[in-house]
Design a protein around this motif. Sequence first.
Motif, PDB file in Angstrom:
ATOM      1  N   LEU A   1       0.839  -1.196   0.000  1.00 48.00           N
ATOM      2  CA  LEU A   1       0.000   0.000   0.000  1.00 48.00           C
ATOM      3  C   LEU A   1       0.871   1.241   0.000  1.00 48.00           C
ATOM      4  N   ASP A   2       0.507   2.224  -0.841  1.00 50.04           N
ATOM      5  CA  ASP A   2       1.207   3.501  -0.943  1.00 50.04           C
ATOM      6  C   ASP A   2       2.677   3.285  -1.288  1.00 50.04           C
ATOM      7  N   ASP A   3       3.585   4.048  -0.638  1.00 51.98           N
ATOM      8  CA  ASP A   3       4.991   3.959  -1.031  1.00 51.98           C
ATOM      9  C   ASP A   3       5.778   2.970  -0.180  1.00 51.98           C
ATOM     10  N   ASP A   4       5.071   2.150   0.625  1.00 52.82           N
ATOM     11  CA  ASP A   4       5.760   1.126   1.404  1.00 52.82           C
ATOM     12  C   ASP A   4       6.128  -0.041   0.491  1.00 52.82           C
ATOM     13  N   GLY A   5       7.375  -0.424   0.504  1.00 50.63           N
ATOM     14  CA  GLY A   5       7.802  -1.556  -0.306  1.00 50.63           C
ATOM     15  C   GLY A   5       7.482  -2.879   0.366  1.00 50.63           C
ATOM     16  N   VAL A   6       7.557  -3.960  -0.397  1.00 50.04           N
ATOM     17  CA  VAL A   6       7.358  -5.301   0.147  1.00 50.04           C
ATOM     18  C   VAL A   6       8.559  -6.166  -0.223  1.00 50.04           C
ATOM     19  N   LEU A   7       8.885  -7.091   0.667  1.00 49.14           N
ATOM     20  CA  LEU A   7       9.988  -8.021   0.455  1.00 49.14           C
ATOM     21  C   LEU A   7       9.409  -9.408   0.238  1.00 49.14           C
ATOM     22  N   VAL A   8       9.811 -10.043  -0.850  1.00 54.12           N
ATOM     23  CA  VAL A   8       9.256 -11.336  -1.235  1.00 54.12           C
ATOM     24  C   VAL A   8      10.384 -12.349  -1.380  1.00 54.12           C
ATOM     25  N   THR A   9      10.173 -13.551  -0.851  1.00 55.81           N
ATOM     26  CA  THR A   9      11.114 -14.651  -1.063  1.00 55.81           C
ATOM     27  C   THR A   9      10.683 -15.442  -2.288  1.00 55.81           C
ATOM     28  N   LEU A  10      11.549 -15.521  -3.279  1.00 55.90           N
ATOM     29  CA  LEU A  10      11.216 -16.242  -4.504  1.00 55.90           C
ATOM     30  C   LEU A  10      11.054 -17.729  -4.240  1.00 55.90           C
ATOM     31  N   GLN A  11      10.046 -18.323  -4.861  1.00 56.62           N
ATOM     32  CA  GLN A  11       9.862 -19.770  -4.801  1.00 56.62           C
ATOM     33  C   GLN A  11      10.569 -20.465  -5.956  1.00 56.62           C
ATOM     34  N   GLU A  12      10.650 -19.788  -7.105  1.00 56.22           N
ATOM     35  CA  GLU A  12      11.296 -20.343  -8.296  1.00 56.22           C
ATOM     36  C   GLU A  12      12.400 -19.390  -8.735  1.00 56.22           C
ATOM     37  N   ARG A  13      13.619 -19.642  -8.274  1.00 57.95           N
ATOM     38  CA  ARG A  13      14.738 -18.761  -8.611  1.00 57.95           C
ATOM     39  C   ARG A  13      15.306 -19.159  -9.965  1.00 57.95           C
ATOM     40  N   LYS A  14      14.536 -18.874 -11.019  1.00 53.45           N
ATOM     41  CA  LYS A  14      14.907 -19.273 -12.369  1.00 53.45           C
ATOM     42  C   LYS A  14      14.682 -18.107 -13.317  1.00 53.45           C
ATOM     43  N   PRO A  15      15.508 -17.991 -14.364  1.00 51.64           N
ATOM     44  CA  PRO A  15      15.341 -16.885 -15.307  1.00 51.64           C
ATOM     45  C   PRO A  15      13.988 -16.848 -16.009  1.00 51.64           C
ATOM     46  N   ASN A  16      13.297 -17.992 -16.128  1.00 50.59           N
ATOM     47  CA  ASN A  16      12.004 -17.958 -16.808  1.00 50.59           C
ATOM     48  C   ASN A  16      10.846 -17.650 -15.864  1.00 50.59           C
ATOM     49  N   THR A  17      11.144 -17.364 -14.588  1.00 51.03           N
ATOM     50  CA  THR A  17      10.111 -16.916 -13.654  1.00 51.03           C
ATOM     51  C   THR A  17       9.681 -15.489 -14.010  1.00 51.03           C
ATOM     52  N   ILE A  18       8.387 -15.217 -13.888  1.00 50.41           N
ATOM     53  CA  ILE A  18       7.858 -13.885 -14.188  1.00 50.41           C
ATOM     54  C   ILE A  18       7.152 -13.326 -12.958  1.00 50.41           C
ATOM     55  N   LEU A  19       7.557 -12.141 -12.552  1.00 52.41           N
ATOM     56  CA  LEU A  19       6.856 -11.410 -11.498  1.00 52.41           C
ATOM     57  C   LEU A  19       5.852 -10.468 -12.151  1.00 52.41           C
ATOM     58  N   THR A  20       4.639 -10.482 -11.647  1.00 52.22           N
ATOM     59  CA  THR A  20       3.600  -9.581 -12.141  1.00 52.22           C
ATOM     60  C   THR A  20       3.115  -8.724 -10.979  1.00 52.22           C
ATOM     61  N   ILE A  21       3.071  -7.425 -11.195  1.00 48.73           N
ATOM     62  CA  ILE A  21       2.562  -6.497 -10.182  1.00 48.73           C
ATOM     63  C   ILE A  21       1.251  -5.915 -10.698  1.00 48.73           C
ATOM     64  N   GLU A  22       0.199  -6.222  -9.990  1.00 49.13           N
ATOM     65  CA  GLU A  22      -1.130  -5.698 -10.322  1.00 49.13           C
ATOM     66  C   GLU A  22      -1.413  -4.533  -9.383  1.00 49.13           C
ATOM     67  N   TYR A  23      -1.794  -3.379  -9.915  1.00 45.58           N
ATOM     68  CA  TYR A  23      -1.932  -2.198  -9.066  1.00 45.58           C
ATOM     69  C   TYR A  23      -3.193  -1.399  -9.395  1.00 45.58           C
ATOM     70  N   LEU A  24      -3.625  -0.647  -8.392  1.00 46.17           N
ATOM     71  CA  LEU A  24      -4.758   0.260  -8.537  1.00 46.17           C
ATOM     72  C   LEU A  24      -4.264   1.667  -8.246  1.00 46.17           C
ATOM     73  N   PHE A  25      -4.340   2.531  -9.258  1.00 48.93           N
ATOM     74  CA  PHE A  25      -3.844   3.900  -9.125  1.00 48.93           C
ATOM     75  C   PHE A  25      -4.838   4.848  -9.785  1.00 48.93           C
ATOM     76  N   GLU A  26      -5.318   5.803  -8.994  1.00 50.11           N
ATOM     77  CA  GLU A  26      -6.312   6.769  -9.473  1.00 50.11           C
ATOM     78  C   GLU A  26      -7.504   6.049 -10.102  1.00 50.11           C
ATOM     79  N   ASN A  27      -7.963   5.006  -9.372  1.00 49.33           N
ATOM     80  CA  ASN A  27      -9.131   4.211  -9.765  1.00 49.33           C
ATOM     81  C   ASN A  27      -8.960   3.479 -11.095  1.00 49.33           C
TER      82      ASN A  27
END
Length: 248
Positions: free
Chosen positions: A37-63
Amino acid sequence: MEFFNVWIRNGLVFVRPCVDDVRFKVYENDVWVASGLDDDGVLVTLQERKPNTILTIEYLFENKLGREHFPLISYYAIRERNYQAGDILVASDNLKSELTGYMGHSALVINENELIESPGLGPAIIRSSIKQFLDKHPVHAQFRPVQSEVGEKVAQYAIEYYQKYKLNVEKGIHKPTFSFDLSQELDDPWDKIYCSKLVWICYHFGANYTFENDHLWFSPEDLYHQLLENQDFELVYQHQNVKFLIDT
């Protein structure tokens, strides 16, 4: 407009928004792993430490709902496939299929065509072609020391180590012997040996470079995960199915 900064190091991902008043969720290969939420960052532990892993960030900004994708391959150096002294090959597959993902194998490249490895049983150490390794272990990764002189020193030590082993065998002295005995000392090159210990020894004695060891034996899994995000090494190649199932 860029909404997020993403940093990856040692299996951890830090996601921080570049804008205020934004809600977001982080997915790893379409599986939810964190929310922010807002400008607070999050720390995530990867489950699949592989180059073909894809991180997706879904966000809501200005509705408005948006998504940003971060393929991990962009965080790794994938170079043209060739072989240099000091390169390390680490496979998660195994000649015994039931051990695939659990045991794995590793070897040390000494020139553009050859490697030195401890394949199991006897002889304990061999000098062989890179091709035979690739044929036996297609599911592997290749790492290269950033400093080429380190690789040269390691390869030279490996060659001398192999030659001394051959002389021992010719004299009827079968030392070291292949073994996973957990009581063996990692820095003892002449009692017992196994594949990833051979790599550890050659770097330790050949270039004064010591890999950390988290358990009783230094496994291919240990080697792979230390190399994957090590600033002293770069990833040259990785098969998309490389995966270790347990932390050994």
